[in-house]
Design a protein around this motif. Sequence first.
Motif, short mmCIF file in Angstrom:
data_model
loop_
_atom_site.label_atom_id
_atom_site.label_comp_id
_atom_site.label_asym_id
_atom_site.label_seq_id
_atom_site.Cartn_x
_atom_site.Cartn_y
_atom_site.Cartn_z
N LYS A 45 19.00 37.42 35.77
CA LYS A 45 18.20 37.10 36.96
C LYS A 45 18.92 36.04 37.81
O LYS A 45 18.93 36.13 39.04
N LEU A 86 21.67 37.62 39.75
CA LEU A 86 21.20 38.38 40.90
C LEU A 86 20.77 37.46 42.04
O LEU A 86 20.96 37.76 43.21
N LEU A 87 20.17 36.33 41.66
CA LEU A 87 19.67 35.39 42.67
C LEU A 87 20.78 34.57 43.33
O LEU A 87 20.59 34.01 44.40
N VAL A 97 23.31 35.11 44.98
CA VAL A 97 23.77 35.43 46.34
C VAL A 97 22.94 34.70 47.39
O VAL A 97 23.46 34.29 48.43
N ASP A 116 30.23 37.01 48.77
CA ASP A 116 29.70 38.38 48.68
C ASP A 116 30.63 39.24 47.81
O ASP A 116 30.16 40.05 46.99
N VAL A 117 31.95 39.05 47.99
CA VAL A 117 32.92 39.81 47.18
C VAL A 117 32.76 39.44 45.71
O VAL A 117 32.69 40.32 44.83
N TYR A 137 30.17 38.25 44.26
CA TYR A 137 28.87 38.76 43.80
C TYR A 137 29.00 40.24 43.42
O TYR A 137 28.51 40.68 42.37
N LEU A 138 29.70 40.97 44.27
CA LEU A 138 29.90 42.39 44.00
C LEU A 138 30.68 42.60 42.70
O LEU A 138 30.33 43.48 41.88
N LEU A 163 28.44 41.90 39.83
CA LEU A 163 27.53 43.03 39.57
C LEU A 163 28.27 44.15 38.86
O LEU A 163 27.70 44.86 38.03
N ARG A 164 29.55 44.30 39.21
CA ARG A 164 30.34 45.41 38.64
C ARG A 164 30.71 45.13 37.17
O ARG A 164 30.60 46.00 36.33
N TYR A 213 27.30 41.79 35.17
CA TYR A 213 25.88 42.13 35.02
C TYR A 213 25.61 43.11 33.86
O TYR A 213 24.66 42.91 33.10
N PRO A 214 26.45 44.14 33.68
CA PRO A 214 26.16 45.07 32.57
C PRO A 214 26.23 44.41 31.20
O PRO A 214 25.67 44.92 30.24
#
Lengths: 55, 881
Positions: free
Chosen positions: A3, A6-7, A9, A41-42, A44-45, A48-49, A52-53
Motif C-alpha cells: 500500500k 502504491l501511495l 507516487v 514516475d519512472v 514508480y513504474l 510496480l513492475r 510490487y509483485p
Amino acid sequence: MSKLLLLSVIVAMVAVPLAAARDPVPGRGLRKALAFTFACDVLYLLALRFLYPRL
Amino acid sequence: MHALEATLGGPPRLAGRTLWGAALRHRWGVLLSVFAATVALAAALLAALPKTWQAEVVLRAEAPAMMAALGNPERAVPFDPEEPTRAAREAVLARANLLQLVKRTDLLARWKRSRAPLARLRDAVAARVSGPESEEDAQEELVDLLEKRLYITSSGPTLRIGIGWPDASSAVDLVEAAQAAFLETRAARETAVLEEAIAILGRHADEARRAVESAVDDLAGLRPPATARVRPAPAAANSARAKAELLLAARREALDKLESDHRMRVAELESRLSELRATYADQHPEVRAARESLETFEAASPELAAMREEAAALARALPARAGPRPARTSGPLDDSVERLGAATREHAQERLRSAIARQDQLLGLLDAARIELEIARVGFKYRYEVVRPARLPRSPVRTQAMFALALAAAAGLLLGLFAAAETELRRGPLSTSAHLAAAFPLRGASLGFLFLMLAMPAPGDASDRFRPFWAPLGYLLNFNLNYTLPIPALRFTGADLLLAALLAVAIWRSATGGPAATAQRLARPLLVSALASLCALLLLVAIGFSRGGDGQQTLWQCHQLAFLPLALALFAATLRIEDLPALGRVVLAAALIKAALALWVRYGLGFDADAVPTATSHGDSLLFSVGICLLAALFAEERSGRSLLRALLLGLPLLLAIRANNRRLAWVEVAATFATLFLLLPRTCLKRLALRSALVLLPLGALYLGAGWSSSARVFGPVARIRSIVDSDSNRSTAERDVENYNLVRNVRDRPLFGMGFGHEYTQYSAGDDLSEVFPQWRFIPHNSVLGLLAMGGLLGFFGIWQLLTVGLFLAGRAYQFARAPMQRAAALTAIGAVLAYFIQCYGDMGFVSWASVFLLAPALAMVGQIALASGAWPGRSAPR
C-alpha cells in the motif's frame, strides 16, 4: 508495504514540486520540478513492475 | 476599452452600467420583442418536438421459501431477498428479448404512426438523402432505442420497470410486455433446474430398475433353498417358474409405482385447473391449456399401457409347477453343496435388496423433485406481486417542458437585454460592439458559474432519496441536458454550454481590445502546461480510438480531465487577484450549502448509511476538505481572533458534514492537507509549540492506536476507522480496492509507456466483486484514478496530463514564499491543499470524474498563476529567468 508503495507516487508528486519551488532561480526550479517528477514516475513504474509483485 | 472610457468619461464598469440603463430606458420595445419571440419559439419547438410519456410498473418479490419447504421439508431453502430481482436488467434488456418486445407490441408500425412533426421531417430528409430504411434496420434502431429508454431498477425485493416513450399507449404496452418477458424468463429459469434434475433422476431410476431386474434374474437362476433340494429334471422348470414369478412381481411393483405417479399427476393437474378456473374464465388460454393437458394425461399413458400388457402376458405365461414337491435327500457332499448354494443365494438376495433400496431412494427423490417442480410452477404466480401496474399516463412529462420554458424565458430576457444594448449602441452615440463585450459582467458570471457547479446537486446525490427544489438546475449543469430537457439531441451538459459561452465572451472581449490579456497576468508556464495537458489528453483519446476504444466511454473518462485546462483558462481570463475574497466566499458558501444538505439528509430526514451511503456525493469530500483547508490557511496567515472565530464557526459544520457524508477518504484529505500546511508554515512560536505537543502526544497516540486496533469499543471508533482504510482484512470495501489495485498494476505492466488509451476497460486478472449492477462503467472508471490514469495513459500520458498539477504546485509553493499579503499567501496554501486533496480523492474515490475537483482546482491554479507573477515568484516577460 505494498500500500505504501502504491501511495508513494502521491507523496512524490506533491513533495517534489514544493521542494523545487525553493530554488532561487525560478526557471531552473521549474525544470527541476518537472524532471524530478518525471523521474519519480519512472521509478514508480519500475517499482510496480519489479517490486510490487514481491510484496 | 480605452475608447469607451474616453467617450463616457468613466471607468469600464460605469460605462457598462450606463449602457444597460440606457438600453432599458430607450429600447424596452426591442427587449420585449426579443423576449416574446424567444419564448414563442421555445413553445413552438416544444410542441413540435417529440413528447415523452412515462409508464412504469412496480413489482415486489415474495420469499419463495415457504412453498419450497412445504414441497420438500427435508431440504433447507436459503433466501436472499435480492435474489428474485437480481439480473432483472440483463433479463429484460437481452437483445433477443427486446426484439421480441418490438414484434409483440407491433412497435414498428406504431412508431411510424406516432412520430412528432419535427421527427417526421427529419425522417423524410434522411430518406431523401440516403434512401428508405429497410424494415430490419428500423427494427434494430428501435431495439437500440428501447435499450436506452427502458429502465429497470431494483431495491431489495422491489423491482421497477419503466420507460419514457413518445407515445403513451406504446409506453404502457412496452412496460407490460417487458414485465411479462421478465416473469417468463424468471419462471423458465426457476423451473429449468428442476426439470433438468428430474430428467437426471429419471435416468438414474431407470438404471436402478435395470439393476433390480438383473438381480432378480440372478436370484431366479440359482437353485432353490437348501431345505428343498430338487431332482435335476424338474429343477429347470421350477427355476423358470421362480424367475417368471420374480419378474412378474417386479413388473407389478413398477406398474403400481407408475399408476400411483399417474394418479398424483392427474390430481395435481385437476387442482391447477380448479385454481385457474377460480381466477379466469373457461375460455382463457391458460385454462384451456391446463384442461387440454389434463385430458391428454388422463386419456392414455403409453408407458402404463405397455406395462399393464407386459404384466398380463407374464401372468399368462407363468409355467405350471413342475412335478410333486421334491423329496429331501441327504449326504455330506450334498450338505456342502447346499451350504454353498445358500451362501450364493444369500449374496444374490442381498444384491437384490440393495438394488431395490437404491431404486426406492431414487424414486423417492424423483417424486420429491416432481412435487417441487409442480409447486414451483404453482407458486410462481404468488412470487411476484404487482404493486403498481402500468397505467396510461394522462399527460407527457410536463415538469421538464415547464422547466424548458422557464429557461427559454430567462434566455429570452438575456438576449433581449443584449439586443436592446446593441440597438442602443448602433443608434446611439456609441458605435462599436466592443463596448458590449466590455460591459458584459464576465467576472460575476464566472463566479456564479463556479458557485452553481460547486453547490448544485447532481443526479445520484443522496442516492436520489432526497432532491431539493433546485436540483433540476444542478442536473442541467452536471449532466447531459437531454436528461432534464425533452430534446434527445442535447448530448452535452449545461456546464459545457456555459463554459463555451463564457470563454467565447472572454475571447471576444480580449480580441476587441478589452482588459489586459490573460497571458500578461498569468505565469506563462501555467498556460503552456495547460495546453500540454490538453494535447496529452487528445493523444490518449487518439490512441484509444486506434485500438477500437468506445467513444461514449471515452467521453465519460476524460470529460472532467479536458474541462480542467479550459476552466483554468476561463478563470484566469475573468478573475483578478482582487477577486480572491469573493472567490473564497463563493467556495465557502457552496461548501456550507452542501454541508447543510448532507446534515439534513442524514440527521433531518434520518437516512442511515444503509439507505443512503453518501448524504450528498463522493466528490463533496473534496469540497468539504478544501473548505476546511481554506479556513485553516486564512487563520494561519491572518492570525486574528476574527479569523479564528470564522474558522471555528464555519469549520464545525463542514466537519459534521464530512461525518454525515460517510466517506472515510475525506478524513484522510483533511489530515493530509493539515499536515502539509503545517510543514509549509514558517517556524513561529505557535508552530514550535504545536510540534513539541505533537512529539509528546506521539507515544500516547501510538499506544491508543495499538490498544484499539482490534477493539470494537466506541472509544476506539477513530482507530477502527483508520484500520478500515489500511487493513484489508477489516473491511470488504478495502479488500476489494486491493483487488482493483492489483488488476490495475497488472494493466500498467502490460502497456507501461502509452497505456491502453481512453475508451477501454481494464482487464481483470484477479476476479473481485462484479459492480456492473450498481455502476456499469466500473472497469472504465476505476475507483483508483491514479493507477487508472497510469493504466490508460502509461508513463507518458500520466505525466503529460498531470504535469499541469506539478507546475501548479511549483507556482503555489513559490507564490507562498514571495507573496506578502495574507490573503494571497492563504490562497497559495489552499491551492496546495486542494491539489493534495485532489490526488488523494483520485487515489481512493474516482477523483478524475468529479466536477468538484475541476471547479476547485481550476480557480485555485488560476489564482496562484497570477499571484506568482504579481509577487515576483515568477518573472514577467521582460525579466530574466
